[in-house]
Design a protein around this motif. Structure first.
Motif, PDB file in Angstrom:
ATOM      1  N   LEU A 199      -4.334   4.134   1.789  1.00 36.75           N
ATOM      2  CA  LEU A 199      -4.307   4.110   3.256  1.00 36.75           C
ATOM      3  C   LEU A 199      -5.627   3.551   3.802  1.00 36.75           C
ATOM      4  O   LEU A 199      -5.636   2.767   4.762  1.00 36.75           O
ATOM      5  N   TRP A 200      -6.726   3.928   3.174  1.00 37.75           N
ATOM      6  CA  TRP A 200      -8.030   3.426   3.593  1.00 37.75           C
ATOM      7  C   TRP A 200      -8.061   1.897   3.465  1.00 37.75           C
ATOM      8  O   TRP A 200      -8.553   1.202   4.366  1.00 37.75           O
ATOM      9  N   ARG A 238       0.534   9.393   7.569  1.00 38.79           N
ATOM     10  CA  ARG A 238       0.795   8.043   7.057  1.00 38.79           C
ATOM     11  C   ARG A 238       0.628   7.924   5.536  1.00 38.79           C
ATOM     12  O   ARG A 238       0.950   6.898   4.965  1.00 38.79           O
ATOM     13  N   GLU A 255       4.499   1.720   3.866  1.00 37.28           N
ATOM     14  CA  GLU A 255       3.407   0.799   3.529  1.00 37.28           C
ATOM     15  C   GLU A 255       2.594   1.353   2.347  1.00 37.28           C
ATOM     16  O   GLU A 255       2.288   0.616   1.410  1.00 37.28           O
ATOM     17  N   ASP A 261      -3.157  13.193   6.543  1.00 37.98           N
ATOM     18  CA  ASP A 261      -2.673  12.138   7.447  1.00 37.98           C
ATOM     19  C   ASP A 261      -1.189  11.868   7.144  1.00 37.98           C
ATOM     20  O   ASP A 261      -0.833  11.626   5.996  1.00 37.98           O
ATOM     21  N   SER A 287       3.875   6.981   4.160  1.00 39.20           N
ATOM     22  CA  SER A 287       4.579   5.875   4.813  1.00 39.20           C
ATOM     23  C   SER A 287       5.091   4.848   3.804  1.00 39.20           C
ATOM     24  O   SER A 287       4.652   4.801   2.656  1.00 39.20           O
ATOM     25  N   LEU A 341      -9.107  11.698   5.276  1.00 40.34           N
ATOM     26  CA  LEU A 341      -7.735  11.174   5.263  1.00 40.34           C
ATOM     27  C   LEU A 341      -6.714  12.223   4.817  1.00 40.34           C
ATOM     28  O   LEU A 341      -5.506  12.008   4.893  1.00 40.34           O
ATOM     29  N   LEU A 397      -5.560  -0.141   3.636  1.00 43.48           N
ATOM     30  CA  LEU A 397      -4.720  -0.698   4.714  1.00 43.48           C
ATOM     31  C   LEU A 397      -5.460  -0.681   6.048  1.00 43.48           C
ATOM     32  O   LEU A 397      -5.457  -1.660   6.787  1.00 43.48           O
ATOM     33  N   ASP A 398      -6.122   0.432   6.337  1.00 38.03           N
ATOM     34  CA  ASP A 398      -6.814   0.599   7.617  1.00 38.03           C
ATOM     35  C   ASP A 398      -8.055  -0.277   7.733  1.00 38.03           C
ATOM     36  O   ASP A 398      -8.543  -0.530   8.833  1.00 38.03           O
ATOM     37  N   ASN A 399      -8.605  -0.693   6.593  1.00 36.33           N
ATOM     38  CA  ASN A 399      -9.866  -1.412   6.622  1.00 36.33           C
ATOM     39  C   ASN A 399      -9.727  -2.881   6.247  1.00 36.33           C
ATOM     40  O   ASN A 399     -10.686  -3.517   5.791  1.00 36.33           O
ATOM     41  N   GLY A 400      -8.517  -3.396   6.440  1.00 36.00           N
ATOM     42  CA  GLY A 400      -8.302  -4.840   6.290  1.00 36.00           C
ATOM     43  C   GLY A 400      -8.424  -5.345   4.865  1.00 36.00           C
ATOM     44  O   GLY A 400      -8.739  -6.508   4.649  1.00 36.00           O
TER      45      GLY A 400
END
Ligand code: DC
Length: 210
Positions: free
Chosen positions: A43-44, A79, A84, A77, A82, A74, A46-49
């Protein structure tokens, strides 16, 4: 008396987390869901591009960023579960550097005993000296049905066929991974919970610990 360390490994959607949580609650142990830690790193990313729009993971960038990822931030969370994250977590958990960091944290969490941890490599790598190692198995069709019902209850539109295909694919990836593949530790006891209720599984584990 020192509290026990219990390792639970097995395939995805086999009921490991439900079982581990129930054991922890009944026996006053701490429950650690190691899969959630691999999901948190994913997830990190994903969140950080660190994942391109085509879904390609920047593995080098992720490895370089590892020391600064705050996993605790995190935890919990929604998500983490999810689509993704599900689609990318196998790729993240294949990276040796990711495993190294997470295994070190998992060992630290279990250092004093009193932990029940579920995952794929807990009995083989994280806690080779666990007091009890359980290798949880269940018929893929049974796991697919459970997972399908969970997803439908959460309002996700899927077909049973999609869910079963996804489960079989994850089984394959988990077993064929080069680093720490899913394996039954030689001293793990196998429990097939296809036809068991949670209460029956709890009875089984209490007898084992006696
Ligand atoms: O148990 P889970 O489905 O939440 O696990 C998510 C992913 O993390 C799964 O693809 C396997 C991986 N995993 C792992 O490689 N090692 C662990 N100890 C736990 C999970």
């Amino acid at each position: 008396m020192k509290k026990p360390t219990i390792a639970i490994d097995g395939f995805s959607s086999g009921g490991k987390s439900t079982f581990a949580r129930a054991i922890a609650a009944r026996m006053g142990l701490e429950w650690v869901d190691s899969g959630a830690m691999y999901r948190a790193v994913t997830l990190w990313a994903l969140d950080n591009g660190l994942v391109s729009t085509e879904g390609k993971l920047d593995a080098e960038g992720l490895v370089a960023a590892l020391p600064k990822i705050d996993l605790a931030a995190l935890a919990g969370d929604p998500r983490l579960r999810s689509v993704e994250v599900n689609g990318l977590v196998s790729e993240v958990s294949r990276l040796p550097e990711v495993r190294e960091r997470l295994v070190a944290e998992q060992r630290a969490m279990g250092a004093a005993g009193g932990v029940v941890m579920d995952g794929r490599d807990i009995g083989t790598v994280v806690f080779p000296d666990a007091d009890l190692k359980i290798f949880l198995v269940a018929d893929p069709a049974v796991r697919a049905r459970r997972r399908y019902e969970e997803l439908r209850a959460a309002g996700v539109e899927v077909t049973p066929e999609e869910v079963e295909r996804n489960i079989r694919e994850r089984d394959r990836l988990d077993q064929e991974r080069e680093v720490s593949p899913l394996r039954r530790a030689p001293d793990a006891v196998e429990l097939d919970n296809s036809e068991m209720t949670l209460e029956e599984q709890m009875k089984w584990v209490e007898e084992r610990l006696r």
